[in-house]
Design a protein around this motif. Structure first.
Motif, PDB file in Angstrom:
ATOM      1  N   LYS A 402     -28.797  16.698  -1.711  1.00 43.91           N
ATOM      2  CA  LYS A 402     -29.804  16.382  -2.725  1.00 43.91           C
ATOM      3  C   LYS A 402     -29.285  15.329  -3.677  1.00 43.91           C
ATOM      4  O   LYS A 402     -28.081  15.149  -3.818  1.00 43.91           O
ATOM      5  CB  LYS A 402     -30.176  17.642  -3.499  1.00 43.91           C
ATOM      6  CG  LYS A 402     -30.929  18.634  -2.627  1.00 43.91           C
ATOM      7  CD  LYS A 402     -31.638  19.692  -3.422  1.00 43.91           C
ATOM      8  CE  LYS A 402     -32.506  20.499  -2.446  1.00 43.91           C
ATOM      9  NZ  LYS A 402     -33.217  21.575  -3.073  1.00 43.91           N
ATOM     10  N   CYS A 403     -30.219  14.645  -4.349  1.00 47.41           N
ATOM     11  CA  CYS A 403     -29.831  13.611  -5.297  1.00 47.41           C
ATOM     12  C   CYS A 403     -29.189  14.255  -6.523  1.00 47.41           C
ATOM     13  O   CYS A 403     -29.758  15.162  -7.111  1.00 47.41           O
ATOM     14  CB  CYS A 403     -31.051  12.801  -5.721  1.00 47.41           C
ATOM     15  SG  CYS A 403     -30.690  11.646  -7.039  1.00 47.41           S
ATOM     16  N   PRO A 404     -28.004  13.792  -6.912  1.00 49.73           N
ATOM     17  CA  PRO A 404     -27.346  14.377  -8.080  1.00 49.73           C
ATOM     18  C   PRO A 404     -28.130  14.148  -9.377  1.00 49.73           C
ATOM     19  O   PRO A 404     -27.997  14.928 -10.315  1.00 49.73           O
ATOM     20  CB  PRO A 404     -25.990  13.666  -8.125  1.00 49.73           C
ATOM     21  CG  PRO A 404     -26.115  12.477  -7.255  1.00 49.73           C
ATOM     22  CD  PRO A 404     -27.190  12.759  -6.259  1.00 49.73           C
ATOM     23  N   ASN A 405     -28.957  13.120  -9.417  1.00 48.62           N
ATOM     24  CA  ASN A 405     -29.734  12.858 -10.644  1.00 48.62           C
ATOM     25  C   ASN A 405     -31.011  13.673 -10.702  1.00 48.62           C
ATOM     26  O   ASN A 405     -31.432  14.116 -11.756  1.00 48.62           O
ATOM     27  CB  ASN A 405     -30.158  11.387 -10.743  1.00 48.62           C
ATOM     28  CG  ASN A 405     -28.975  10.450 -10.665  1.00 48.62           C
ATOM     29  OD1 ASN A 405     -27.868  10.815 -11.040  1.00 48.62           O
ATOM     30  ND2 ASN A 405     -29.211   9.247 -10.164  1.00 48.62           N
ATOM     31  N   CYS A 406     -31.687  13.792  -9.567  1.00 52.22           N
ATOM     32  CA  CYS A 406     -33.070  14.296  -9.592  1.00 52.22           C
ATOM     33  C   CYS A 406     -33.242  15.655  -8.922  1.00 52.22           C
ATOM     34  O   CYS A 406     -34.301  16.259  -9.033  1.00 52.22           O
ATOM     35  CB  CYS A 406     -34.009  13.322  -8.896  1.00 52.22           C
ATOM     36  SG  CYS A 406     -33.749  11.624  -9.348  1.00 52.22           S
ATOM     37  N   ASN A 407     -32.272  16.096  -8.176  1.00 55.96           N
ATOM     38  CA  ASN A 407     -32.346  17.366  -7.456  1.00 55.96           C
ATOM     39  C   ASN A 407     -33.404  17.405  -6.361  1.00 55.96           C
ATOM     40  O   ASN A 407     -33.715  18.452  -5.831  1.00 55.96           O
ATOM     41  CB  ASN A 407     -32.549  18.543  -8.418  1.00 55.96           C
ATOM     42  CG  ASN A 407     -32.207  19.864  -7.756  1.00 55.96           C
ATOM     43  OD1 ASN A 407     -31.217  19.956  -7.037  1.00 55.96           O
ATOM     44  ND2 ASN A 407     -33.041  20.870  -7.949  1.00 55.96           N
ATOM     45  N   ILE A 423     -31.313   8.248   0.949  1.00 54.47           N
ATOM     46  CA  ILE A 423     -31.854   7.567  -0.226  1.00 54.47           C
ATOM     47  C   ILE A 423     -32.715   8.524  -1.043  1.00 54.47           C
ATOM     48  O   ILE A 423     -33.478   9.311  -0.490  1.00 54.47           O
ATOM     49  CB  ILE A 423     -32.705   6.340   0.183  1.00 54.47           C
ATOM     50  CG1 ILE A 423     -31.843   5.356   0.993  1.00 54.47           C
ATOM     51  CG2 ILE A 423     -33.286   5.646  -1.033  1.00 54.47           C
ATOM     52  CD1 ILE A 423     -32.582   4.138   1.478  1.00 54.47           C
ATOM     53  N   CYS A 424     -32.602   8.435  -2.377  1.00 58.40           N
ATOM     54  CA  CYS A 424     -33.466   9.223  -3.246  1.00 58.40           C
ATOM     55  C   CYS A 424     -34.743   8.444  -3.529  1.00 58.40           C
ATOM     56  O   CYS A 424     -34.694   7.312  -3.984  1.00 58.40           O
ATOM     57  CB  CYS A 424     -32.756   9.541  -4.559  1.00 58.40           C
ATOM     58  SG  CYS A 424     -33.860  10.338  -5.738  1.00 58.40           S
ATOM     59  N   HIS A 425     -35.890   9.070  -3.264  1.00 63.97           N
ATOM     60  CA  HIS A 425     -37.169   8.399  -3.475  1.00 63.97           C
ATOM     61  C   HIS A 425     -37.541   8.317  -4.941  1.00 63.97           C
ATOM     62  O   HIS A 425     -38.446   7.594  -5.316  1.00 63.97           O
ATOM     63  CB  HIS A 425     -38.284   9.125  -2.713  1.00 63.97           C
ATOM     64  CG  HIS A 425     -38.381   8.680  -1.298  1.00 63.97           C
ATOM     65  ND1 HIS A 425     -39.126   7.603  -0.919  1.00 63.97           N
ATOM     66  CD2 HIS A 425     -37.809   9.169  -0.178  1.00 63.97           C
ATOM     67  CE1 HIS A 425     -39.011   7.433   0.382  1.00 63.97           C
ATOM     68  NE2 HIS A 425     -38.213   8.378   0.861  1.00 63.97           N
ATOM     69  N   ASN A 426     -36.893   9.105  -5.768  1.00 66.65           N
ATOM     70  CA  ASN A 426     -37.198   9.081  -7.197  1.00 66.65           C
ATOM     71  C   ASN A 426     -36.477   7.953  -7.907  1.00 66.65           C
ATOM     72  O   ASN A 426     -37.091   7.162  -8.595  1.00 66.65           O
ATOM     73  CB  ASN A 426     -36.753  10.393  -7.846  1.00 66.65           C
ATOM     74  CG  ASN A 426     -37.856  11.399  -7.893  1.00 66.65           C
ATOM     75  OD1 ASN A 426     -38.989  11.094  -7.510  1.00 66.65           O
ATOM     76  ND2 ASN A 426     -37.555  12.568  -8.355  1.00 66.65           N
ATOM     77  N   CYS A 427     -35.146   7.932  -7.770  1.00 60.63           N
ATOM     78  CA  CYS A 427     -34.372   7.031  -8.616  1.00 60.63           C
ATOM     79  C   CYS A 427     -33.671   5.946  -7.823  1.00 60.63           C
ATOM     80  O   CYS A 427     -33.023   5.087  -8.387  1.00 60.63           O
ATOM     81  CB  CYS A 427     -33.367   7.831  -9.441  1.00 60.63           C
ATOM     82  SG  CYS A 427     -32.016   8.481  -8.460  1.00 60.63           S
ATOM     83  N   GLY A 428     -33.810   5.982  -6.506  1.00 58.98           N
ATOM     84  CA  GLY A 428     -33.237   4.908  -5.707  1.00 58.98           C
ATOM     85  C   GLY A 428     -31.767   5.094  -5.348  1.00 58.98           C
ATOM     86  O   GLY A 428     -31.178   4.237  -4.706  1.00 58.98           O
TER      87      GLY A 428
HETATM   88 ZN   LIG Z   1     -32.578  10.617  -7.620  1.00 58.79          ZN
END
Ligand SMILES: [Zn+2]
Ligand SMILES: [Zn+2]
Length: 696
Positions: A402-407, A423-428
């Motif tokens: 999972k993305c460490p920024n957005c979960n 790739i994280c779709h939220n924060c890139g």
């Molecule tokens: Zn993210």
């Protein structure tokens, strides 16, 4: 609150100049025009008018009146189009609110709301001058000081929340109540009584349903009682029929309107009640501009009209339930368990413990299918519609990167050189793919994502004698295919139906004794902060489809994450548990309802052009930080800009997180028009989605 509305309606008592939104050009601007003496008596708020504009004749909508104007050399309004305006003052106010809240022009909103009208129809079906029907009041001597009874004492004794509902209807003021009930018939009974009462008071009602099938279910029951006193706006309605129905409403010939999201705008002028059935449905969100959510608009309309609002659902949206916790909404819980719980078994299969290599159908599910086939019952195997992208999962421990920024789950992508990337779709954020699980160290970590076609072929190999059909978008080549597959199944000729969400529409579950949810994880791990909520709602609906129970039935859910709060809540059928866990996560990660999200998307044909537009937009947004009147906000996806390929287009997406949306929007709108016309056009389009329901 109420004073505010009256002020709005009365403040334009002197009609010297009109404020007009031009309907044929996309300006987010109000123009002033003089009202000629002979039109003064006939013009009102919402009137459509013909006006001279830049050497041409065009149409506008009157949204306000002024006694003075500081604009010089104003032109005269030429003509009034409608005898009586198609909009009420409060609906005009509502469209203005939408344009401010959802960041779209007022012109677009008005054009969306007002039925398109051909000149010929104006003469044929014009509004008659009959005065509105007098409310059917009770005779004087019949008026008791006691509040009127809607539910009997026994009914209230059996279900105490009914008292609360009765009070709200009797108070006739703005108040929202969230009705939680898993039984459609008992919800329906409440609606019927409350609508009856509303009509008796000389008021009108709007009822919203999210889909065509829910709409026809409601319509069937309501028409029986209210007959000609109601209009239904179904999916297939054309502009002419819509216009005719609006005229009926404006002529006070009907007092109930039933429809899907856009029916929230119907121009009743004595509205007394709004009901939003299945309020959690994401279909209340309009996916084209104006991108409003009918549930939120219903809330605003109820406030403007100062009337009660019923939101009802078996699995309320997290936002609505949060409003209950924050004491903004009342709650009426009507859930009944009882017999069906004993006959309905829910089994969770931990797929990390499965021995088979493929891990598609667990041993237990396979056995259950055999049992159903032997008992001559039917089986439905449910798989989420093919995901937009897949993700990685460890089949030993169920770990998902999972993305460490957005979960949110990281999406698995192959780049042009076929190198894998997360790739994280939220924060890139981009993360390298490793072949070792970060949690348990196993090498069994790989992309997950399976189509219904593959599932179908696996099932065929396992059950060679069974009649198997597949129901998803890909398998339906002709319109008739869908009906044929349904017919075959409903007549009992199909043993196993494999399908996506589509199986929830039109399948007769009476002879079904087993539903297998093949992979709860593909739902739970969509790159969307709402994926848990959506899964909970969807799978609750799947489980509910086994409602009519006269023999034992089973739902089997296969997952790599049996401890997930959504799965646990499904097993226990415990909405409160789900909500508590979910709201904690939302708070911790600063997601709605603790903040607003604005999704911004730029779509174009050329990579460089899209990138350039994105940079203009980012600098525009950054400039807002210097504006003292703007609100604080976070911009996600701008630093590590990701350009996606979407069909033949290049797409870039940002997210804005902002708490004080109203303040932010005001600042955003100041120079937005200029920026828009300077940098964006048909080839490089900009879309803005406030409170989106889909993150990608
Ligand atoms: Zn993210
Ligand atoms: Zn692992």
């Amino acid at each position: 609150m109420n004073n505010g509305i009256n002020e709005f309606i009365n403040m334009h008592s002197e009609k010297k100049y009109a404020e007009i939104v031009i309907l044929e050009y996309n300006f987010d601007k109000i123009f002033h025009y003089c009202i000629p003496q002979d039109l003064k008596d006939r013009i009102s708020l919402g009137s459509r008018v013909t006006i001279p504009f830049r050497g041409k004749v065009t149409t506008g909508c009157v949204v306000g009146f002024l006694a003075e104007s500081d604009v010089k050399n104003l032109k005269d309004i030429a003509q009034i189009t409608d005898k009586k305006p198609l909009l009420t003052p409060r609906v005009i106010r509502l469209t203005q609110w939408i344009s401010n809240y959802y960041l779209c022009s007022w012109e677009k909103t008005l054009n969306y709301v007002i039925p398109k009208t051909r000149r010929a129809w104006l003469k044929k079906f014009d509004i008659t001058d009959i005065s509105p029907q007098k409310p059917t009041r009770l005779p004087e001597n019949d008026k008791s000081p006691e509040k009127e009874i809607i539910f009997s004492a026994e009914e209230i004794k059996e279900k105490s929340p009914l008292k609360e509902i009765e009070n709200i209807i009797n108070n006739k003021k703005f108040q929202t109540i969230l009705i939680r009930g898993n039984d459609f018939n008992s919800r329906m009974k409440i609606y019927l009584r409350c609508i009856r009462k509303t009509l008796k008071e000389g008021k009108q009602a709007i009822i919203l349903a999210p889909t065509e099938s829910h709409l026809s279910e409601l319509a069937g029951l309501l028409v029986k009682e209210f007959k000609d006193n109601m209009v239904v706006f179904d999916e297939k309605i054309d502009q002419k029929a819509k216009y005719q129905k609006w005229i009926k409403i404006r002529n006070s010939q009907v007092n109930i309107a039933l429809g899907m999201r856009s029916s929230i705008f119907v121009p009743f002028d004595r509205l007394g009640l709004i009901i939003v059935e299945r309020e959690h449905s994401s279909l209340y969100k309009e996916e084209r501009s104006p991108r409003y959510n009918a549930r939120e608009v219903a809330l605003k309309r109820a406030e403007l009209e100062n009337i009660p609002l019923f939101l009802s659902s078996e699995t309320p949206s997290v936002e609505s339930y949060w409003n209950v916790w924050e004491n903004r909404f009342l709650e009426a819980e009507l859930n009944s368990g009882g017999e069906r719980e004993n006959l309905l078994k829910k089994t969770i299969i931990d797929m990390t413990r499965e021995k088979s290599k493929k891990k598609i159908i667990s041993y237990k599910l396979q056995q259950a299918i055999s049992r159903s086939l032997k008992n001559k019952r039917q089986v439905v195997l449910f798989l989420n519609k093919r995901g937009f992208s897949s993700f990685m999962i460890c089949s030993q421990c169920g770990h998902i990167p999972k993305c460490p920024n957005c979960n949110t789950s990281l999406s698995y992508h192959l780049d042009v050189q076929k190198r894998a990337q997360l790739i994280c779709h939220n924060c890139g954020k981009r993360v390298k793919v490793t072949d070792v699980c970060a949690k348990c160290g196993s090498k069994e970590i790989r992309p997950l994502g399976m189509g219904t076609q593959k599932l179908e072929s696996e099932i065929r190999k396992m059950f060679t004698k069974a009649e198997i059909r597949r129901l998803d978008r890909d398998s339906l080549i002709k319109d008739n295919d869908y009906r044929k597959i349904l017919e075959e199944f409903n007549q009992g000729n199909t043993d196993i139906l494999v399908g996506t969400q589509m199986v929830l529409k039109g399948v007769d579950f009476n002879n079904v004794d087993l539903i297998g949810i093949i992979s709860a994880d593909t739902l739970l791990n969509l790159p969307d902060y709402r994926s848990e909520e959506k899964t909970f709602q969807l799978l609750s609906e799947v489980i509910s489809s086994l409602r009519e129970i006269s023999f034992p039935k089973e739902v089997i859910i296969q997952t790599f994450n049996p401890e997930d709060h959504c799965i646990v809540a499904l097993k226990e059928q415990d909405y409160n548990y789900f909500y508590q866990k979910e709201i904690e996560l939302r708070k911790e990660l600063d997601y709605p309802p603790f903040t607003h999200i604005i999704k911004i998307m730029i779509l174009g044909e050329e990579k460089e052009a899209v990138k350039q537009r994105a940079e203009y937009l980012i600098s525009y947004l950054e400039s807002l930080r210097k504006d003292k009147e703007s609100a604080e906000f976070k911009l996600l996806g701008a630093v590590d800009m990701v350009l996606w390929k979407s069909r033949n287009n290049i797409k870039v997406q940002f997210l804005i997180k902002v708490k004080d949306l109203e303040r932010f929007n005001k600042a955003f709108k100041k120079n937005y028009d200029k920026m828009l016309s300077k940098h964006f056009d048909q080839r490089n389009r900009l879309t803005i989605d406030v409170d989106p329901v889909r993150m990608i």
